[in-house]
Motif scaffolding. Sequence first.
Motif, PDB file in Angstrom:
ATOM      1  N   TRP A  52       0.829  -1.199   0.000  1.00 27.20           N
ATOM      2  CA  TRP A  52       0.000   0.000   0.000  1.00 27.20           C
ATOM      3  C   TRP A  52       0.867   1.253   0.000  1.00 27.20           C
ATOM      4  N   GLU A  53       1.898   1.259   0.821  1.00 21.97           N
ATOM      5  CA  GLU A  53       2.765   2.432   0.888  1.00 21.97           C
ATOM      6  C   GLU A  53       3.510   2.644  -0.417  1.00 21.97           C
ATOM      7  N   ASP A  54       3.820   1.557  -1.121  1.00 21.13           N
ATOM      8  CA  ASP A  54       4.453   1.692  -2.430  1.00 21.13           C
ATOM      9  C   ASP A  54       3.500   2.343  -3.428  1.00 21.13           C
ATOM     10  N   VAL A  55       2.213   1.992  -3.349  1.00 20.56           N
ATOM     11  CA  VAL A  55       1.215   2.604  -4.232  1.00 20.56           C
ATOM     12  C   VAL A  55       1.054   4.081  -3.899  1.00 20.56           C
ATOM     13  N   LEU A  56       1.018   4.418  -2.623  1.00 20.60           N
ATOM     14  CA  LEU A  56       0.909   5.825  -2.255  1.00 20.60           C
ATOM     15  C   LEU A  56       2.125   6.609  -2.734  1.00 20.60           C
ATOM     16  N   ALA A  57       3.295   6.011  -2.648  1.00 17.85           N
ATOM     17  CA  ALA A  57       4.511   6.719  -3.038  1.00 17.85           C
ATOM     18  C   ALA A  57       4.603   6.930  -4.543  1.00 17.85           C
ATOM     19  N   TRP A  58       4.238   5.923  -5.324  1.00 23.19           N
ATOM     20  CA  TRP A  58       4.460   5.979  -6.769  1.00 23.19           C
ATOM     21  C   TRP A  58       3.175   6.057  -7.587  1.00 23.19           C
ATOM     22  N   SER A  77       3.336   2.494  -9.608  1.00 22.77           N
ATOM     23  CA  SER A  77       3.811   1.489  -8.661  1.00 22.77           C
ATOM     24  C   SER A  77       3.588   0.091  -9.220  1.00 22.77           C
ATOM     25  N   ARG A  78       4.521  -0.788  -8.955  1.00 23.15           N
ATOM     26  CA  ARG A  78       4.348  -2.179  -9.390  1.00 23.15           C
ATOM     27  C   ARG A  78       3.227  -2.863  -8.623  1.00 23.15           C
ATOM     28  N   HIS A  79       2.761  -2.230  -7.550  1.00 18.73           N
ATOM     29  CA  HIS A  79       1.653  -2.795  -6.766  1.00 18.73           C
ATOM     30  C   HIS A  79       0.330  -2.078  -7.027  1.00 18.73           C
ATOM     31  N   ALA A  80       0.313  -1.171  -7.992  1.00 22.52           N
ATOM     32  CA  ALA A  80      -0.907  -0.385  -8.221  1.00 22.52           C
ATOM     33  C   ALA A  80      -2.091  -1.276  -8.560  1.00 22.52           C
ATOM     34  N   HIS A  81      -1.847  -2.361  -9.309  1.00 19.09           N
ATOM     35  CA  HIS A  81      -2.959  -3.241  -9.703  1.00 19.09           C
ATOM     36  C   HIS A  81      -3.283  -4.270  -8.629  1.00 19.09           C
ATOM     37  N   PHE A  82      -2.525  -4.274  -7.529  1.00 23.40           N
ATOM     38  CA  PHE A  82      -2.843  -5.181  -6.425  1.00 23.40           C
ATOM     39  C   PHE A  82      -4.157  -4.786  -5.763  1.00 23.40           C
ATOM     40  N   PHE A  83      -4.458  -3.499  -5.768  1.00 23.15           N
ATOM     41  CA  PHE A  83      -5.657  -2.986  -5.111  1.00 23.15           C
ATOM     42  C   PHE A  83      -6.667  -2.525  -6.162  1.00 23.15           C
ATOM     43  N   ASP A  84      -7.937  -2.618  -5.793  1.00 25.34           N
ATOM     44  CA  ASP A  84      -9.010  -2.273  -6.731  1.00 25.34           C
ATOM     45  C   ASP A  84      -9.257  -0.769  -6.661  1.00 25.34           C
ATOM     46  N   ILE A  85      -8.442  -0.026  -7.418  1.00 19.36           N
ATOM     47  CA  ILE A  85      -8.465   1.440  -7.387  1.00 19.36           C
ATOM     48  C   ILE A  85      -9.032   1.967  -8.702  1.00 19.36           C
ATOM     49  N   ASP A  86      -9.919   2.927  -8.604  1.00 15.43           N
ATOM     50  CA  ASP A  86     -10.471   3.581  -9.794  1.00 15.43           C
ATOM     51  C   ASP A  86      -9.649   4.836 -10.074  1.00 15.43           C
ATOM     52  N   TRP A  87      -8.727   4.731 -11.000  1.00 17.17           N
ATOM     53  CA  TRP A  87      -7.848   5.861 -11.315  1.00 17.17           C
ATOM     54  C   TRP A  87      -8.542   6.901 -12.184  1.00 17.17           C
ATOM     55  N   HIS A  88      -9.767   6.568 -12.640  1.00 16.82           N
ATOM     56  CA  HIS A  88     -10.554   7.513 -13.446  1.00 16.82           C
ATOM     57  C   HIS A  88     -11.824   7.863 -12.686  1.00 16.82           C
ATOM     58  N   ALA A  89     -11.658   8.302 -11.462  1.00 14.44           N
ATOM     59  CA  ALA A  89     -12.809   8.589 -10.602  1.00 14.44           C
ATOM     60  C   ALA A  89     -13.678   9.686 -11.197  1.00 14.44           C
ATOM     61  N   PHE A  90     -14.941   9.706 -10.734  1.00  8.95           N
ATOM     62  CA  PHE A  90     -15.891  10.683 -11.267  1.00  8.95           C
ATOM     63  C   PHE A  90     -15.510  12.111 -10.908  1.00  8.95           C
ATOM     64  N   LEU A 125      -8.332  -6.374  -2.437  1.00  7.13           N
ATOM     65  CA  LEU A 125      -7.274  -6.825  -3.331  1.00  7.13           C
ATOM     66  C   LEU A 125      -7.861  -7.374  -4.631  1.00  7.13           C
ATOM     67  N   SER A 126      -7.056  -7.360  -5.679  1.00  6.72           N
ATOM     68  CA  SER A 126      -7.489  -7.841  -6.995  1.00  6.72           C
ATOM     69  C   SER A 126      -6.809  -9.175  -7.279  1.00  6.72           C
ATOM     70  N   VAL A 127      -7.216 -10.220  -6.566  1.00  5.68           N
ATOM     71  CA  VAL A 127      -6.550 -11.513  -6.712  1.00  5.68           C
ATOM     72  C   VAL A 127      -6.912 -12.205  -8.016  1.00  5.68           C
ATOM     73  N   GLU A 128      -7.765 -11.583  -8.839  1.00  8.13           N
ATOM     74  CA  GLU A 128      -8.029 -12.144 -10.163  1.00  8.13           C
ATOM     75  C   GLU A 128      -6.813 -12.013 -11.078  1.00  8.13           C
ATOM     76  N   HIS A 129      -5.863 -11.129 -10.705  1.00  5.34           N
ATOM     77  CA  HIS A 129      -4.609 -11.020 -11.458  1.00  5.34           C
ATOM     78  C   HIS A 129      -3.650 -12.109 -10.972  1.00  5.34           C
ATOM     79  N   ASP A 130      -3.015 -12.780 -11.898  1.00  5.29           N
ATOM     80  CA  ASP A 130      -2.174 -13.922 -11.541  1.00  5.29           C
ATOM     81  C   ASP A 130      -1.077 -13.563 -10.550  1.00  5.29           C
ATOM     82  N   ASP A 131      -0.393 -12.432 -10.792  1.00  8.25           N
ATOM     83  CA  ASP A 131       0.718 -12.095  -9.900  1.00  8.25           C
ATOM     84  C   ASP A 131       0.236 -11.684  -8.517  1.00  8.25           C
TER      85      ASP A 131
END
Length: 916
Positions: free
Chosen positions: A103-109, A113-126, A282-288
């Motif tokens: 999470w802290e890596d996502v906040l930093a980058w 971040s290489r972990h950005a897709h680990f979490f279910d984040i809407d980067w195109h929010a309304f 988390l987005s565990v539907e992604h293999d990694d």
Amino acid sequence: MNDLRATIRLQLHAGFTLDDAAARVPYFARLGLSHVYASPILKARPGSTHGYDTLDYGCVNPELGGEDALRRLVACLRAHGMGLIADIVPNHMAVGGSGNRWWEDVLAWGRDSRHAHFFDIDWHAFAPWLHGRILVPFLDRPYGKALKDGMLRLGLDAPTGMFFIHHHEHRFPLCPRDYGAMLSGVQAPSGLCEELSALSADDTRTQACCRVLSRLVAWSRSETGQAAIAALLDQYDPAGACGQTRLHELLERQSYRLAWWRTTPDLINWRRFFDITGLAALSVEHDDVFDAVHRHVIDLYADGLIDGVRVDHIDGLTRPASYCHRLRQCLSAVRHLRPPTAPDSLSIHVEKILHEREHLPSSWNVDGTTGYDFMDQVSAVLHDAAGTAVLDGLWRDHVSDSPTFAMTEHNARFLILRNTFPAEMVGLQTRLAMIAAADIDTRDHGMERIGIALQALLMNFHYYRTYFSENGHERHHADHVTLNIAAKAARSDLLTSYHDVLEWVATILGRTGGQDAAVCNAQERFEHLTAPLAAKSVEDTAFYRYGRLLSRNEVGSDPGRICLSLARFHDENLRRHRMFPDTLLATATHDHKRGEDARMRIAVLSGIAGQWHALVNQWIVGNAHCREHRMMPDRADELILYQAMLGAWPLEPWPDAAARQDFQERMAAWQVKALREAKRHTSWTDPDTEYENACHAFLDHLLDPAISGTFLIDMQTLVGTISPAAALNALAQVVLRYTLPGVPDLYQGTELWDFTLVDPDNRRPVDYDLREKSLRDATSLQQLAARWRTGEIKLHLIHRLLKFRAEYPLLFQAGSYEQVEVSGPARKHVIAFVRRYEQRSLLTVVMRHSWGLVPSPHDLRLDTDMLAQTHLILPLTGRGAWRSILHENRSHEENSNLSLSFLHGIVPVECLFQDG
């Protein structure tokens, strides 16, 4: 090593560690259990009492003793022929606070971040100002005030060289490429500043970033560096206007936006576990992501340290069927690596709430659920339909605004959708509007019309979710039925002019094929909204508002349905036997609303509804003097309080003032939670202390003998009167759990009577010494019946049944399930069935609705001629007499018309064994 036969659920934490569990393994083995079924064991937030707030999936929680303690526990289990099932949490992990590296890596980058897709984040929010950024709503006050009040402070984490913004227990990392500009202002080495400014997110995948940060760490420890860092922190000190400006400008450059916690419902742009902002999905539907979350769990299985898993909140995953298949595949792939001391077995159970007519899909390739469905069914069949009308009338007389559970749930859904999930609603609405705008036939379905239709659909969607986002594992027939039922109900809530847009919304959400990415995204958003909406509006709101009969307000149950017919109960058992013979059978869990025996006591009210009606009306008048304010508590909260007290009331009078005070404190803690969860007069987010204090005072007065002596006598008398019938309910529930198709699960401490309230009351420390002594000292069932109020009779019954299951495992693993026909005057009171395997048969007989049979308060016997006149219709097998496994030295000749007279003079629960 025994196969999965019976489990005990343990809640692990710093106060009850893996070593503490190991110390109790000899008792568990002696009781007859085959597996310990543990709460999450991976590293959780410090001080966690439950383990569901995972911080690191790569190690065993050090607060539980770490992997060394796990190995000690497993060695002890193996020595006693037992196994271990671990609870895993793939849906979410702890965020906020500190310590979550992903999470802290996502906040930093940010998105890089290489972990950005680990979490279910809407980067195109309304919200345009959130595009490409993450809302971080952990501030205790509005952002501007937090800045001006000096509640946001810059700090350097000396070991890592990372700069963080600190706010109470929270820390928010700054992007390392901003460090160069910051440090150049305090005369840091120019080369270091240039290297820091040149960093990119790609550097987190190499050692470049670590190398540069190591240089920063080394420099910061020098005398010059220490002085420079001190000067830097002074420059960003929010105590002054300049420091505030610098700090604000620095924060504006980050990939996140700090915000007040109250902005969460409206602005959150990442998925949480229900409405808990401290748990990010988390987005565990992604293999990694799947691999990162499960790598250590798979290693633990390969090392023989666990023998199965319980998957928490399976409906929170985007594609649960695919997940279950992959999980089994990954665990099975390492089975050959397991040591010889570990069994060659694997069990996977999923936590899932099932609607009344919903069943776990067989295509998921799991062993079953964690038992909420059984908990509902076995409770409902022990309730009496005869009291429905009177109980309805009592509730309706005093609570006119929401007299039915359907109305209560509807109002709660509206509240939760509006106040808790508006951001999720708008996000889904926006996606649907974009889909509509792309088609000339639907482009005139505007945002507002779509929103109105969507809200009507959500208000009438009573299942947890559909599974249209799954591809390849589901046939979706049940999903279409579910969606169509909700759409049909929604039509009646809408003007005719909205029917076309409702039909279109339902069509989009029910489209199969998975070809259109926009449609798939909308389906996922819908499925990720309906589950938390159901949980928060039903279990965490309506259950605390609706008080017709609290024993039916239980996780997995429908309070609108008091009872279950015997025919339906047998049908569900047959289905379980056919589809999921290894599913768990639970009657108590860490999530239940009240203890299993409290539930069985309150259930007796369904058989004495008229007496309860009169008594409650008498209390309402007689306890008016206990109020400090005229309508605090209101009638609904008063009626709910009486039932909660009845369920938790001790069987014996309090031995001393300390015991009474303990009960009073437990009830007071429950009351605050119940009032806030109901969200009628007060809530967790907006507590009304005046109402809460008035309710607390009312409770205190009710429990004060000097003020409410008559009430206390009434309550003690009622508990004493109905407790024999309640005890028979409870013992029947035990026998059914241990003999029906499935794997019985024992929740920690419930070997004795369980009159606990909702958590944290049901997670209090267990007195295992007392239980071990009771097991050692146990005599016969009939002798224990004379002191049944101690609860030892329940423990003895569990022990006898577990011992029998251990001796004849195939009878339960592979044996048939056959309903036994009952004739005679007591037939409606009898539940009977036979389990058969090869030449062996087990006949189970328990009584229900025992109030009408007048059980003895001395030893629970039924002295009624109805038993002799009631018969079990059994086929003759020629295999000899039936031998009791519960009551010593009792046997009965085989008879095709077996009289229930064999229950006369004993505790009326029986298991008869025939061994050909």
